[in-house]
Motif scaffolding. Structure first.
Motif, mmCIF file in Angstrom:
data_model
loop_
_atom_site.group_PDB
_atom_site.id
_atom_site.type_symbol
_atom_site.label_atom_id
_atom_site.label_comp_id
_atom_site.label_asym_id
_atom_site.label_seq_id
_atom_site.Cartn_x
_atom_site.Cartn_y
_atom_site.Cartn_z
ATOM 1 N N CYS A 26 0.830 -1.206 0.000
ATOM 2 C CA CYS A 26 0.000 0.000 0.000
ATOM 3 C C CYS A 26 0.865 1.258 0.000
ATOM 4 N N LYS A 27 1.964 1.227 0.726
ATOM 5 C CA LYS A 27 2.866 2.382 0.772
ATOM 6 C C LYS A 27 3.519 2.607 -0.582
ATOM 7 N N GLU A 40 8.420 -13.223 -4.829
ATOM 8 C CA GLU A 40 7.106 -13.562 -5.379
ATOM 9 C C GLU A 40 6.745 -12.746 -6.617
ATOM 10 N N GLY A 41 7.597 -11.782 -6.975
ATOM 11 C CA GLY A 41 7.337 -10.968 -8.163
ATOM 12 C C GLY A 41 6.340 -9.850 -7.935
ATOM 13 N N LEU A 42 6.132 -9.483 -6.671
ATOM 14 C CA LEU A 42 5.155 -8.440 -6.348
ATOM 15 C C LEU A 42 5.810 -7.070 -6.165
ATOM 16 N N VAL A 43 7.100 -7.057 -5.875
ATOM 17 C CA VAL A 43 7.848 -5.810 -5.702
ATOM 18 C C VAL A 43 9.119 -5.903 -6.527
ATOM 19 N N LYS A 44 9.450 -4.816 -7.174
ATOM 20 C CA LYS A 44 10.682 -4.734 -7.959
ATOM 21 C C LYS A 44 11.699 -3.899 -7.187
ATOM 22 N N ARG A 45 12.907 -4.413 -7.085
ATOM 23 C CA ARG A 45 14.006 -3.735 -6.389
ATOM 24 C C ARG A 45 14.996 -3.265 -7.441
ATOM 25 N N GLU A 77 9.418 -0.710 -5.875
ATOM 26 C CA GLU A 77 8.165 -0.311 -6.514
ATOM 27 C C GLU A 77 7.312 -1.546 -6.774
ATOM 28 N N LEU A 78 6.030 -1.327 -6.963
ATOM 29 C CA LEU A 78 5.122 -2.419 -7.281
ATOM 30 C C LEU A 78 5.369 -2.892 -8.710
ATOM 31 N N THR A 79 5.200 -4.187 -8.933
ATOM 32 C CA THR A 79 5.255 -4.723 -10.288
ATOM 33 C C THR A 79 3.860 -4.610 -10.907
ATOM 34 N N ILE A 130 -4.549 -3.437 -6.453
ATOM 35 C CA ILE A 130 -4.983 -2.171 -5.851
ATOM 36 C C ILE A 130 -6.500 -2.087 -5.712
ATOM 37 N N PRO A 131 -7.282 -2.346 -6.760
ATOM 38 C CA PRO A 131 -8.739 -2.270 -6.556
ATOM 39 C C PRO A 131 -9.253 -3.339 -5.586
#
Length: 126
Positions: free
Chosen positions: A39-40, A73-78, A91-93, A100-101
């Motif tokens: 969410c952040k 898990e492929g949910l956040v990109k570093r 950041e979010l992938t 989000i919805p």
């Protein structure tokens, strides 16, 4: 690391989770911190220290562990920038942005349930 027995409770639980798409999805974003971290990141890239400062109560170690899991898990990109000192952004992938919805709907449900539960508690106590 030792190999897990196929008839162990953990193997059974993992098999059950893999058979139910909802349980699988909840395991990927579940826990105290993962959804809050995501969410952040909803409004764009953040550095580690920015995330840490925006999430009350999370330790650096826990933030690191949760970010590693989300990245795995492929949910956040570093992204690491070759600078001195090094700069790292999260950041979010694209696949996590699809959530989000869904988390907005869960947020709405949580607010509604919290209000109903509060009324119920007040009626029970009062």
């Amino acid at each position: 690391m030792a190999k897990r027995k196929e008839n162990s409770t953990n193997s059974f639980n993992e098999k059950q989770i893999m058979e139910c798409e909802l349980a699988y999805a909840v395991c990927k974003i579940g826990g105290r911190w993962k959804l809050l971290i995501m969410c952040k990141l909803e409004n764009g890239k953040l550095r580690f220290s920015e995330l840490r400062n925006q999430i009350d109560g999370i330790t650096e170690r826990m933030l690191t562990l949760q970010l590693c899991e989300l990245e795995k898990e492929g949910l956040v990109k570093r992204t690491v920038y070759a600078e001195v000192p090094p700069r790292v952004e999260y950041e979010l992938t694209a696949i996590s942005k699809e959530l989000i919805p869904i988390w907005r709907m869960l947020e709405h449900w949580g607010a509604k349930h919290k209000a109903i539960n509060k009324i119920h508690i007040e009626e029970t106590v009062g």
